[in-house]
Design a protein around this motif. Structure first.
Motif, short mmCIF file in Angstrom:
data_model
loop_
_atom_site.label_atom_id
_atom_site.label_comp_id
_atom_site.label_asym_id
_atom_site.label_seq_id
_atom_site.Cartn_x
_atom_site.Cartn_y
_atom_site.Cartn_z
N VAL A 110 0.81 -1.21 0.00
CA VAL A 110 0.00 0.00 0.00
C VAL A 110 0.85 1.27 0.00
O VAL A 110 0.54 2.24 -0.70
N HIS A 111 1.94 1.28 0.76
CA HIS A 111 2.78 2.49 0.81
C HIS A 111 3.43 2.77 -0.54
O HIS A 111 3.50 3.92 -0.98
N LYS A 112 3.88 1.71 -1.19
CA LYS A 112 4.50 1.86 -2.51
C LYS A 112 3.47 2.32 -3.54
O LYS A 112 3.75 3.17 -4.39
N ASN A 113 2.27 1.77 -3.46
CA ASN A 113 1.24 2.10 -4.43
C ASN A 113 0.68 3.51 -4.25
O ASN A 113 0.24 4.14 -5.21
N LEU A 114 0.68 3.98 -3.01
CA LEU A 114 0.09 5.30 -2.74
C LEU A 114 1.00 6.45 -3.16
O LEU A 114 0.51 7.57 -3.36
N GLY A 115 2.30 6.18 -3.31
CA GLY A 115 3.22 7.24 -3.72
C GLY A 115 2.82 7.88 -5.05
O GLY A 115 2.62 9.11 -5.12
N PRO A 116 2.69 7.09 -6.12
CA PRO A 116 2.26 7.67 -7.40
C PRO A 116 0.87 8.30 -7.34
O PRO A 116 0.60 9.28 -8.03
N VAL A 117 0.01 7.71 -6.52
CA VAL A 117 -1.35 8.26 -6.38
C VAL A 117 -1.28 9.66 -5.77
O VAL A 117 -1.94 10.59 -6.24
N TRP A 118 -0.48 9.80 -4.73
CA TRP A 118 -0.31 11.12 -4.09
C TRP A 118 0.26 12.13 -5.09
O TRP A 118 -0.24 13.26 -5.20
N ASN A 119 1.29 11.73 -5.80
CA ASN A 119 1.95 12.65 -6.73
C ASN A 119 1.03 13.08 -7.88
O ASN A 119 1.23 14.15 -8.47
N ALA A 120 0.05 12.24 -8.19
CA ALA A 120 -0.86 12.55 -9.30
C ALA A 120 -1.97 13.51 -8.89
O ALA A 120 -2.70 14.01 -9.75
N GLN A 121 -2.08 13.78 -7.58
CA GLN A 121 -3.17 14.64 -7.12
C GLN A 121 -2.82 16.12 -7.27
O GLN A 121 -1.66 16.50 -7.28
N THR A 122 -3.85 16.91 -7.37
CA THR A 122 -3.67 18.36 -7.43
C THR A 122 -3.24 18.88 -6.06
O THR A 122 -3.47 18.21 -5.04
N PRO A 123 -2.63 20.05 -6.00
CA PRO A 123 -2.28 20.62 -4.69
C PRO A 123 -3.48 20.76 -3.76
O PRO A 123 -3.34 20.60 -2.54
N ALA A 124 -4.65 21.01 -4.32
CA ALA A 124 -5.85 21.15 -3.49
C ALA A 124 -6.18 19.84 -2.79
O ALA A 124 -6.52 19.83 -1.59
N ILE A 125 -6.10 18.72 -3.51
CA ILE A 125 -6.38 17.41 -2.91
C ILE A 125 -5.30 17.05 -1.89
O ILE A 125 -5.59 16.54 -0.81
N GLN A 126 -4.05 17.33 -2.24
CA GLN A 126 -2.96 17.05 -1.29
C GLN A 126 -3.14 17.87 -0.01
O GLN A 126 -2.88 17.37 1.09
N SER A 127 -3.61 19.09 -0.16
CA SER A 127 -3.86 19.92 1.01
C SER A 127 -4.96 19.34 1.88
O SER A 127 -4.85 19.32 3.12
N LEU A 128 -6.02 18.84 1.25
CA LEU A 128 -7.10 18.22 2.01
C LEU A 128 -6.60 16.99 2.77
O LEU A 128 -7.00 16.75 3.92
N LEU A 129 -5.74 16.22 2.13
CA LEU A 129 -5.17 15.04 2.79
C LEU A 129 -4.28 15.45 3.96
O LEU A 129 -4.29 14.81 5.02
N GLN A 130 -3.52 16.51 3.77
CA GLN A 130 -2.68 17.01 4.87
C GLN A 130 -3.54 17.45 6.05
O GLN A 130 -3.21 17.19 7.21
N GLN A 131 -4.64 18.11 5.74
CA GLN A 131 -5.53 18.55 6.81
C GLN A 131 -6.20 17.38 7.52
O GLN A 131 -6.35 17.39 8.75
N LYS A 132 -6.57 16.37 6.75
CA LYS A 132 -7.26 15.22 7.34
C LYS A 132 -6.34 14.45 8.28
O LYS A 132 -6.75 14.06 9.39
#
Length: 220
Positions: A110-132
């Motif tokens: 899961v950690h390996k697979n989530l890396g590309p998923v995270w990188n593919a997200q927009t800054p807005a989605i990454q920000s929401l994940l950081q907040q969560k």
């Protein structure tokens, strides 16, 4: 209506409900992605990378299979529709099992697979994940999206990366998802067994009818 038929109808209805869920989950996920917020961003992200299209295709197979069961319920001496229904149930069960196994397999790394998923997200989605998850960046806190949670590099270093909390959440969430799909397979198997019992019951009744007719007693 005999007990075997009642059991068959019960599992057939459960099968239909599973088909509805197979269709609703992808539709809901795709509809909710544009309106992601802190509470649902992680679940939407994870569901969005599940085989949603396969689930939709499987729902079509399941709906068609359910329709095949309707004539077999009312045509009590007919076994053709039951046999077609059984084929459909087997196909749907194998499809559902494949989806569940695919999701389960994704949790192994899961950690390996989530890396590309995270990188593919927009800054807005990454920000929401950081907040969560109250974290900054994925594996490197220095590579964070500046927001109310990660206001500067010092805060980012203190909170740490999101790979661990997101990975833990993903494992737990996907465990529920693939377990649900395996539950669908269990319903398929129960329906399959009840359908086979119904076929056997009708075959025996037809055999007894033929025996009685040969003896001149008439049908049962």
């Amino acid at each position: 209506m005999n007990r075997i038929l009642l059991v068959f109808v019960g599992f057939d209805i459960a099968f239909l409900l599973c088909a509805v869920l197979h269709l609703l989950i992808p539709l809901y996920t795709r509809a909710s992605v544009p309106t992601s917020n802190v509470s649902n961003v992680a679940s939407n992200l994870l569901l969005g990378h599940c085989p949603l299209t396969a689930s939709e295709i499987n729902s079509i197979i399941m709906f068609a299979t359910f329709l095949l069961s309707i004539p077999s319920i009312f045509m009590k001496r007919n076994r053709v529709f039951l046999h077609l229904h059984i084929v459909g149930v087997i196909a749907a069960a194998l499809f559902t099992l494949a989806i569940g196994v695919a999701i389960w397999f994704s949790t192994l790394q899961v950690h390996k697979n989530l890396g590309p998923v995270w990188n593919a997200q927009t800054p807005a989605i990454q920000s929401l994940l950081q907040q969560k998850f109250q974290c900054c960046g994925y594996t490197n806190p220095a590579l964070f999206v500046k927001d109310a949670t990660c206001i500067n590099a010092a805060t980012a270093a203190r909170l740490g990366p999101c790979s661990t909390p997101l990975g833990v959440y993903a494992n737990r969430f996907l465990d529920i998802v693939f377990t649900t799909f395996f539950g669908f397979v269990a319903v398929d198997m129960m329906l399959l067994l009840s359908a086979l019992c119904l076929v056997k019951d009708r075959k025996e009744k037809e055999r007894y009818k033929l025996i009685d007719e040969k003896r001149g007693w008439g049908s049962i």
